[in-house]
Design an enzyme around this catalytic site. Structure first.
Site, PDB file in Angstrom:
ATOM      1  N   ASP A   1      -0.973   0.426   8.276  1.00 33.13           N
ATOM      2  CA  ASP A   1       0.445   0.499   7.759  1.00 33.13           C
ATOM      3  C   ASP A   1       0.636   1.143   6.541  1.00 33.13           C
ATOM      4  OD1 ASP A   1      -0.744  -2.002   7.037  1.00 33.13           O
ATOM      5  OD2 ASP A   1       1.321  -2.453   6.231  1.00 33.13           O
TER       6      ASP A   1
ATOM      7  N   ASP B   1      -3.979  -0.787   2.917  1.00 33.27           N
ATOM      8  CA  ASP B   1      -5.054  -1.570   3.482  1.00 33.27           C
ATOM      9  C   ASP B   1      -5.662  -1.263   4.597  1.00 33.27           C
ATOM     10  OD1 ASP B   1      -3.281  -2.335   5.056  1.00 33.27           O
ATOM     11  OD2 ASP B   1      -3.072  -4.303   4.375  1.00 33.27           O
TER      12      ASP B   1
ATOM     13  N   TYR C   1       3.511  -9.656   7.657  1.00 33.58           N
ATOM     14  CA  TYR C   1       4.659  -9.045   8.450  1.00 33.58           C
ATOM     15  C   TYR C   1       5.131  -9.987   9.310  1.00 33.58           C
ATOM     16  CZ  TYR C   1       3.297  -4.497   6.698  1.00 33.58           C
ATOM     17  OH  TYR C   1       3.128  -3.542   6.023  1.00 33.58           O
TER      18      TYR C   1
ATOM     19  N   GLU D   1       2.532   0.894  -3.734  1.00 34.77           N
ATOM     20  CA  GLU D   1       1.750   0.759  -2.304  1.00 34.77           C
ATOM     21  C   GLU D   1       2.753   1.858  -1.538  1.00 34.77           C
ATOM     22  OE1 GLU D   1      -0.534  -1.762   0.593  1.00 34.77           O
ATOM     23  OE2 GLU D   1       1.040  -2.638  -0.203  1.00 34.77           O
TER      24      GLU D   1
END
Length: 506
Positions: free
Chosen positions: A92, A95, A243, A483
């Site tokens: 996603d 990572d 999430y 990120e």
């Protein structure tokens, strides 16, 4: 008289110039808005790169035509812990975990981008479809067994304790699922939405695949609706705080039903929306749209049925969509949006750019529906035209691409100045070609904490973006601002296609 009139004209012109160029006005526009074939930005180049980014996020066995060449195969045994094939899909963000909830939302938004603006994409359309298919092939594997959805591969806490390339992963590839005993309505409904939306992408080019997608979407939505519970309950230690579902599952069910209605034309889904809309929060004044909260997206999607298809029973969704638009317009009675001094829509400090890209997509999409139906938005005493929505969307995208106080593009690889130290393991560590030997779990933190630029350009990645004062430190450790994520890029694809086309670049 003639002299005073021309003096008035000059003063009015100066006043207009001042309004257009002060930082206080988020609507200040570039002086050539009226010349559609001249733009400050190369939207076509940005579109190409925004789609290319997804190749850098691929998990699984990479094809021979992989264009982001510093990536290699990874996660080839994913799913084996539970004897299922879960190879593929996307990481996603920066990572090496595959989170099903944001991946499904990414897929829905990539699909919606193609549905609304794919006809304008020209040579980029096949690339956009490949990006969708990389996700749907995985989502079909994750939903292969009835009443089970595999929603995550990788232990996030253990993954985050390492800074290593996906190709070197040695952290546990734990598999997490929702089922009838531990349901997850929001992740199931979003997965159904993704499969349904993608079926429309492939309906003409691959009708067999499209049918597989829509049949699976129907089955997955039935599961989501029958077993109503949030996945954050059953899987809290593994999906939170990464999430977690904060908005509940109701918005997901409405969103999933809206996409199934669009994909199947089965009156059952329209009836579901009419019967359950209020219970599922259709009228809630919540103006955030992203991987967690789907209310606004569902409103805009359903407003098309009223505006363009003339489905009278969905009249209220036009009003709900108008409320969202009015919340964004400075000076409108119900305006609640905040903008930075430089004019960027600002929702929150953690990955704010995801709200910028999702909102701009909704603006250009709603403008399209309004134009088709010769409609406008009334915000108290202010009439807001589709053109004004497009102007606001363009202003946000232009900021993202470099028209901002720092003169920095927040898309990696676009423009002369862009983030050099993004919070992304594969981009920050030397590639397999340069360093074939394994980089151990904690060895990578030396790189993570260093000031050196990332050696591998993650082309097209849009980062979290600046803070509320337009500041951006460009530090790798600052995941909130540095990120990138798939769900930041996905809605931007559609907006860039629209802008590239409207400025004659496609």
């Amino acid at each position: 008289m003639a002299l005073s009139l021309s003096l008035t004209t000059i003063l009015l012109s100066l006043f207009s110039f001042f309004l257009l160029h002060t930082h206080a006005n988020p609507f200040r526009s570039i002086h050539h808005h009226n010349h559609p074939h001249f733009a400050t930005h190369n939207y076509r180049d940005a579109l190409t790169k925004s789609i290319l980014f997804f190749q850098g996020q691929r998990s699984g066995k990479l094809p021979s035509n992989q264009r982001i060449s510093w990536r290699r195969d990874s996660g080839l045994s994913d799913g084996s812990a539970l004897h299922v094939d879960l190879v593929g899909g996307y990481y996603d963000a920066g990572d090496n975990v595959k989170f099903g909830f944001p991946m499904a939302f990414t897929t829905t938004m990539l699909s919606w981008s193609v549905i609304e603006f794919g006809g304008l994409m020209k040579s980029e359309l096949p690339n956009a479809k490949k990006a969708v298919r990389w996700a749907t092939d995985y989502l079909l594997k994750a939903t292969a067994h009835p009443n089970i959805i595999y929603v995550q591969v990788g232990d996030a806490k253990k993954d985050h304790a390492c800074w290593e390339r996906p190709e070197d992963m040695d952290t546990p590839r734990s598999v997490f699922k929702v089922d009838a005993n531990a349901p997850g309505s929001e992740v199931a409904a979003e997965t159904a939405a993704a499969l349904a939306a993608a079926s429309l992408v492939f309906r003409k080019s691959d009708p067999t695949y499209a049918k597989i997608l829509v049949r699976r979407a129907i089955r997955v939505f039935q599961f989501a609706d029958k077993h109503r519970r949030s996945y954050s309950n059953a899987l809290k230690p593994f999906v939170c705080p990464f999430y977690c579902s904060y908005s509940g599952y109701q918005d997901g069910l409405l969103w999933g039903a809206a996409w199934l209605h669009k994909a199947t034309k089965n009156p059952m889904y329209l009836k579901y929306i009419q019967t359950n809309g209020q219970i599922l929060g259709a009228a809630e004044f919540d103006n955030t749209f992203g991987w967690d909260n789907k209310h606004v997206g569902a409103r805009i999607l359903l407003s098309k049925e009223f505006l363009v298809q003339n489905v009278k029973s969905l009249h209220d969704y036009k009003g709900h969509s108008d409320n969202f638009v009015c919340s964004l317009i400075p000076g409108a009675g119900s305006s609640s949006a905040q903008y930075t001094p430089g004019g960027l829509l600002f929702k929150m400090s953690d990955s704010n750019m995801q709200y910028v890209t999702s909102t701009t997509f909704l603006l250009v999409t709603y403008a399209k529906y309004l134009t088709k139906s010769h409609s406008v938005v009334n915000c108290g005493g202010t009439t807001v035209t589709p053109k004004r929505l497009r102007t606001l969307a363009k202003r946000q995208v232009d900021y993202l691409l470099g028209d901002n106080p720092l003169k920095m593009s927040y898309m990696v690889g676009y423009g002369p100045r862009y983030p050099q130290r993004i919070h992304h393991r594969g981009s920050s560590l030397p590639s397999m070609a340069v360093h074939p030997g394994k980089i151990q779990c904690s060895a990578g933190f030396g790189v993570m904490n260093s000031k050196s630029p990332n050696p591998n350009i993650l082309m097209g990645a849009v980062v979290g973006g600046p803070d509320q004062h337009d500041r951006f430190p460009d530090q790798r450790s600052d995941y909130e601002q540095s990120e990138p994520a798939t769900y930041v890029n996905a809605p931007l694809v559609g907006t860039l296609a629209y802008l590239a086309h409207s400025f004659g670049q496609l």
